[in-house]
Design an enzyme around this catalytic site. Sequence first.
Site, PDB file in Angstrom:
ATOM      1  N   SER A   1       0.855  -1.192   0.000  1.00 12.42           N
ATOM      2  CA  SER A   1       0.000   0.000   0.000  1.00 12.42           C
ATOM      3  C   SER A   1       0.885   1.233   0.000  1.00 12.42           C
ATOM      4  CB  SER A   1      -0.890  -0.001   1.248  1.00 12.42           C
ATOM      5  OG  SER A   1      -1.513   1.257   1.437  1.00 12.42           O
TER       6      SER A   1
ATOM      7  N   TYR B   1      -1.465  -0.745  10.538  1.00 11.56           N
ATOM      8  CA  TYR B   1      -1.650  -1.086   9.123  1.00 11.56           C
ATOM      9  C   TYR B   1      -0.446  -0.626   8.303  1.00 11.56           C
ATOM     10  CZ  TYR B   1      -3.585  -1.097   4.408  1.00 11.56           C
ATOM     11  OH  TYR B   1      -3.792  -1.305   3.065  1.00 11.56           O
TER      12      TYR B   1
END
Length: 311
Positions: free
Chosen positions: A185, A198
């Site tokens: 990501s 995350y």
Amino acid sequence: MGEIQDQLFILVGALACLNYLLKCVKFCKYFLLRLWNPLPKSFFRSMGEWAVITGAGDGIGKAYSYELAKRGLNIVMISRTLEKLQAVAKGIEETTGSHVKIIQADFTKDDIYENIKENLQGLEIGILVNNVGMLHNYIPFHFLSAPEEVQNLIHCNISSVVKMTRLILRDMEIRRKGLVLNISSGAGRFPWPLYSIYSSTKAFVCTFSKALQVEYKEKGIVIQVVTPYFISTQMTKHINPNIVMKTADEFVKESLDSVAVGAETCGCLAHEILAHLIDLVPSWILYSDAFQNFILTHYAYDQNKIPESKK
């Protein structure tokens, strides 16, 4: 003393210019390779007969499954929800003619890999897409305010990448060819406060992937980490697509054409430009209290604009 300081400033300035130049070269390489040195249509099928995609029942994983089937591979889809897998598998077989094998597995658990290994026995696997992942706090939170289900996140975002790669990479090494795409990501490219866990798990995927590429490049294996920013999926609450927010299908088609770019890519031109612009922003701005408070306030404002039926 003054001469030493001058030389030091010159050295720092030269290094800063060199760093910026290298970033420009990387960006130009992405652009030029896709225009003048596109991958041959046979590239993906030449890696092997089968592609394995984790988190394949929805979103980006589903899009990779369809697109790789269109490019001539048989597909192994691995995900938690059997009904979704069955529906997607039927659609792929009917529209592409490729064979599809499904394996039900919950990647938040750590006892699933022996069953996966048994189901993959005898398959010539040329491509692995480590796509499965989870975001346990869609709403931005400080670390102590976030949900406590940290272990599930680690199993899903980190352990799955390591263990699936270990299952499949050895046969690729023996055959001296293969492609591993690890979906990270943009949040893994640098620390993201308010999404600390995350962001950290996705940073692991970046580091792990780039280290493996160095180890296995000479053995004919391509290992690439993909770091997208905004994709309209269930994880992002299916926000309406725009010039930056890509649909999963749009993103996957473009990302597969970026395999030759190098060990890391954002996957699409819009996200490469966005990443380049973010890199120009001084870190003290991104990590300032004012900016963090803006994110929290802006998110609360956006949430209040969404009808209750869509929240």
